[in-house]
Write a protein that holds these residues in place. Sequence first.
Motif, PDB file in Angstrom:
ATOM      1  N   SER A  84       0.980  -1.270  -0.117  1.00  0.00           N
ATOM      2  CA  SER A  84       0.095  -0.029   0.582  1.00  0.00           C
ATOM      3  C   SER A  84       0.750   1.244  -0.215  1.00  0.00           C
ATOM      4  O   SER A  84       0.410   2.374  -0.613  1.00  0.00           O
ATOM      5  N   SER A  85       1.836   1.272   0.537  1.00  0.00           N
ATOM      6  CA  SER A  85       3.331   2.207   0.727  1.00  0.00           C
ATOM      7  C   SER A  85       3.045   2.896  -0.558  1.00  0.00           C
ATOM      8  O   SER A  85       3.793   4.281  -1.033  1.00  0.00           O
ATOM      9  N   SER A  86       3.518   1.534  -1.816  1.00  0.00           N
ATOM     10  CA  SER A  86       3.767   1.756  -3.333  1.00  0.00           C
ATOM     11  C   SER A  86       2.649   2.712  -4.203  1.00  0.00           C
ATOM     12  O   SER A  86       3.665   3.667  -4.728  1.00  0.00           O
ATOM     13  N   VAL A  87       1.910   2.284  -3.418  1.00  0.00           N
ATOM     14  CA  VAL A  87       0.849   2.723  -4.647  1.00  0.00           C
ATOM     15  C   VAL A  87       0.340   3.913  -4.218  1.00  0.00           C
ATOM     16  O   VAL A  87      -0.184   4.777  -4.960  1.00  0.00           O
ATOM     17  N   GLN A  88       0.482   4.310  -2.518  1.00  0.00           N
ATOM     18  CA  GLN A  88       0.299   5.450  -2.344  1.00  0.00           C
ATOM     19  C   GLN A  88       1.437   6.949  -2.983  1.00  0.00           C
ATOM     20  O   GLN A  88       1.427   7.885  -3.580  1.00  0.00           O
ATOM     21  N   ASP A  89       2.547   6.096  -2.730  1.00  0.00           N
ATOM     22  CA  ASP A  89       3.892   6.809  -3.241  1.00  0.00           C
ATOM     23  C   ASP A  89       3.212   7.124  -5.567  1.00  0.00           C
ATOM     24  O   ASP A  89       3.823   8.240  -5.432  1.00  0.00           O
ATOM     25  N   ILE A  90       3.107   6.418  -6.040  1.00  0.00           N
ATOM     26  CA  ILE A  90       2.759   6.094  -7.092  1.00  0.00           C
ATOM     27  C   ILE A  90       1.718   7.194  -7.443  1.00  0.00           C
ATOM     28  O   ILE A  90       1.512   8.163  -8.050  1.00  0.00           O
ATOM     29  N   ILE A  91       0.685   6.496  -6.659  1.00  0.00           N
ATOM     30  CA  ILE A  91      -0.366   8.095  -7.356  1.00  0.00           C
ATOM     31  C   ILE A  91      -0.254  10.020  -6.843  1.00  0.00           C
ATOM     32  O   ILE A  91      -0.103  10.600  -7.305  1.00  0.00           O
ATOM     33  N   ILE A  92       0.358  10.033  -5.575  1.00  0.00           N
ATOM     34  CA  ILE A  92       1.197  11.046  -4.802  1.00  0.00           C
ATOM     35  C   ILE A  92       2.372  11.973  -5.906  1.00  0.00           C
ATOM     36  O   ILE A  92       2.505  13.155  -6.550  1.00  0.00           O
ATOM     37  N   ASN A  93       3.187  10.562  -6.805  1.00  0.00           N
ATOM     38  CA  ASN A  93       4.078  11.165  -7.634  1.00  0.00           C
ATOM     39  C   ASN A  93       3.519  11.724  -8.867  1.00  0.00           C
ATOM     40  O   ASN A  93       3.438  12.333  -9.486  1.00  0.00           O
ATOM     41  N   PHE A  94       2.255  10.696  -8.795  1.00  0.00           N
ATOM     42  CA  PHE A  94       2.096  10.820 -10.800  1.00  0.00           C
ATOM     43  C   PHE A  94       0.933  12.729 -10.421  1.00  0.00           C
ATOM     44  O   PHE A  94       1.246  13.291 -11.395  1.00  0.00           O
ATOM     45  N   LEU A  95      -0.064  12.796  -9.192  1.00  0.00           N
ATOM     46  CA  LEU A  95      -0.420  13.739  -9.194  1.00  0.00           C
ATOM     47  C   LEU A  95      -0.063  14.752  -8.374  1.00  0.00           C
ATOM     48  O   LEU A  95      -0.217  16.555  -8.356  1.00  0.00           O
ATOM     49  N   GLY A  96       1.137  14.730  -7.069  1.00  0.00           N
ATOM     50  CA  GLY A  96       1.536  16.021  -7.244  1.00  0.00           C
ATOM     51  C   GLY A  96       2.129  16.986  -8.223  1.00  0.00           C
ATOM     52  O   GLY A  96       2.132  18.386  -7.560  1.00  0.00           O
ATOM     53  N   PHE A  97       2.663  17.080  -9.059  1.00  0.00           N
ATOM     54  CA  PHE A  97       3.260  17.989 -10.186  1.00  0.00           C
ATOM     55  C   PHE A  97       1.952  18.631 -10.677  1.00  0.00           C
ATOM     56  O   PHE A  97       2.046  19.852 -11.159  1.00  0.00           O
ATOM     57  N   ILE A  98       0.406  18.243 -10.703  1.00  0.00           N
ATOM     58  CA  ILE A  98      -0.143  18.384 -11.889  1.00  0.00           C
ATOM     59  C   ILE A  98      -1.002  20.136 -10.986  1.00  0.00           C
ATOM     60  O   ILE A  98      -0.668  21.120 -12.063  1.00  0.00           O
ATOM     61  N   PRO A  99      -0.746  20.640 -10.493  1.00  0.00           N
ATOM     62  CA  PRO A  99      -1.544  21.562  -9.425  1.00  0.00           C
ATOM     63  C   PRO A  99       0.227  22.845 -10.135  1.00  0.00           C
ATOM     64  O   PRO A  99      -0.599  23.413 -10.656  1.00  0.00           O
ATOM     65  N   PHE A 100       0.940  22.761 -10.001  1.00  0.00           N
ATOM     66  CA  PHE A 100       2.085  23.277 -10.467  1.00  0.00           C
ATOM     67  C   PHE A 100       2.306  24.035 -12.222  1.00  0.00           C
ATOM     68  O   PHE A 100       2.207  24.432 -12.604  1.00  0.00           O
ATOM     69  N   ALA A 101       1.766  22.173 -12.583  1.00  0.00           N
ATOM     70  CA  ALA A 101       2.003  22.196 -13.704  1.00  0.00           C
ATOM     71  C   ALA A 101       0.829  23.524 -14.831  1.00  0.00           C
ATOM     72  O   ALA A 101       1.376  23.666 -15.242  1.00  0.00           O
ATOM     73  N   LEU A 102      -0.110  23.269 -13.790  1.00  0.00           N
ATOM     74  CA  LEU A 102      -1.592  23.479 -14.767  1.00  0.00           C
ATOM     75  C   LEU A 102      -1.221  25.792 -14.053  1.00  0.00           C
ATOM     76  O   LEU A 102      -1.316  26.377 -14.849  1.00  0.00           O
ATOM     77  N   ALA A 103      -0.842  25.595 -12.990  1.00  0.00           N
ATOM     78  CA  ALA A 103      -0.320  27.387 -12.296  1.00  0.00           C
ATOM     79  C   ALA A 103       0.472  27.846 -13.230  1.00  0.00           C
ATOM     80  O   ALA A 103       0.571  28.396 -14.323  1.00  0.00           O
ATOM     81  N   LEU A 104       1.774  26.869 -13.774  1.00  0.00           N
ATOM     82  CA  LEU A 104       2.762  27.125 -14.690  1.00  0.00           C
ATOM     83  C   LEU A 104       2.249  27.421 -15.841  1.00  0.00           C
ATOM     84  O   LEU A 104       2.692  28.961 -16.351  1.00  0.00           O
ATOM     85  N   ASN A 105       1.377  26.933 -16.132  1.00  0.00           N
ATOM     86  CA  ASN A 105       1.153  26.947 -17.912  1.00  0.00           C
ATOM     87  C   ASN A 105      -0.252  27.998 -18.171  1.00  0.00           C
ATOM     88  O   ASN A 105       0.249  29.146 -18.928  1.00  0.00           O
ATOM     89  N   ALA A 106      -0.574  28.788 -16.418  1.00  0.00           N
ATOM     90  CA  ALA A 106      -1.444  29.676 -17.197  1.00  0.00           C
ATOM     91  C   ALA A 106      -0.287  30.902 -16.678  1.00  0.00           C
ATOM     92  O   ALA A 106      -0.911  31.762 -17.267  1.00  0.00           O
ATOM     93  N   VAL A 107       0.500  30.650 -15.663  1.00  0.00           N
ATOM     94  CA  VAL A 107       0.511  31.947 -16.099  1.00  0.00           C
ATOM     95  C   VAL A 107       1.826  32.040 -17.341  1.00  0.00           C
ATOM     96  O   VAL A 107       1.993  33.455 -17.899  1.00  0.00           O
ATOM     97  N   LEU A 108       2.440  31.318 -18.307  1.00  0.00           N
ATOM     98  CA  LEU A 108       2.990  31.579 -19.434  1.00  0.00           C
ATOM     99  C   LEU A 108       1.876  31.507 -19.980  1.00  0.00           C
ATOM    100  O   LEU A 108       2.314  31.854 -21.211  1.00  0.00           O
ATOM    101  N   MET A 109       0.546  31.481 -20.153  1.00  0.00           N
ATOM    102  CA  MET A 109      -0.413  31.884 -20.998  1.00  0.00           C
ATOM    103  C   MET A 109      -0.562  33.258 -21.295  1.00  0.00           C
ATOM    104  O   MET A 109      -0.525  33.621 -22.283  1.00  0.00           O
ATOM    105  N   TYR A 110      -0.919  33.732 -20.346  1.00  0.00           N
ATOM    106  CA  TYR A 110      -1.164  34.926 -20.419  1.00  0.00           C
ATOM    107  C   TYR A 110       0.378  35.845 -20.605  1.00  0.00           C
ATOM    108  O   TYR A 110      -0.246  37.595 -20.855  1.00  0.00           O
ATOM    109  N   ALA A 111       1.504  35.413 -19.684  1.00  0.00           N
ATOM    110  CA  ALA A 111       2.726  36.211 -20.101  1.00  0.00           C
ATOM    111  C   ALA A 111       3.681  36.300 -21.390  1.00  0.00           C
ATOM    112  O   ALA A 111       4.233  36.918 -21.928  1.00  0.00           O
ATOM    113  N   SER A 112       3.131  34.905 -22.232  1.00  0.00           N
ATOM    114  CA  SER A 112       3.385  35.034 -23.446  1.00  0.00           C
ATOM    115  C   SER A 112       2.467  34.873 -24.270  1.00  0.00           C
ATOM    116  O   SER A 112       1.425  34.811 -23.947  1.00  0.00           O
ATOM    117  N   ARG A 113       2.848  35.158 -25.703  1.00  0.00           N
ATOM    118  CA  ARG A 113       2.270  34.756 -26.959  1.00  0.00           C
ATOM    119  C   ARG A 113       2.935  33.361 -27.643  1.00  0.00           C
ATOM    120  O   ARG A 113       2.191  33.052 -28.564  1.00  0.00           O
TER     121      ARG A 113
END
Length: 111
Positions: free
Chosen positions: A20-49
């Motif tokens: 169960s700890s390995s499955v939990q690590d997989i889920i955390i690593n898969f989902l963990g960077f999604i909020p950062f990626a979405l925020a970074l992509n949004a910043v790039l959308m408004y800051a660049s063409r």
Amino acid sequence: MHILQKEILVTPRWDNMRNSSSVQDIIINFLGFIPFALALNAVLMYASRWSAKKRALLTLLICFTISLTIEVIQSQIPSRSSQLIDLILNTIGPGVGLLVFGRFPARRHTR
């Protein structure tokens, strides 16, 4: 002593991935960077063409680079391990997040 030997980006042993700890690590690593990626992509959308494809590629490259940096640093911490699967999941998760959320049109507030 094996404890003093540190390895970077160790490939996973799939027979150990069923607890169960390995499955939990997989889920955390898969989902963990999604909020950062979405925020970074949004910043790039408004800051660049740049096109959506260029923004997504830059976002994924940045996620990959940050994850690789984390894994290299973890390899130097005795209580941590550097896993290749973490690097892969920290890059694929944001990619999937960008694909899913890219389906929703951006709303621009006008006054």
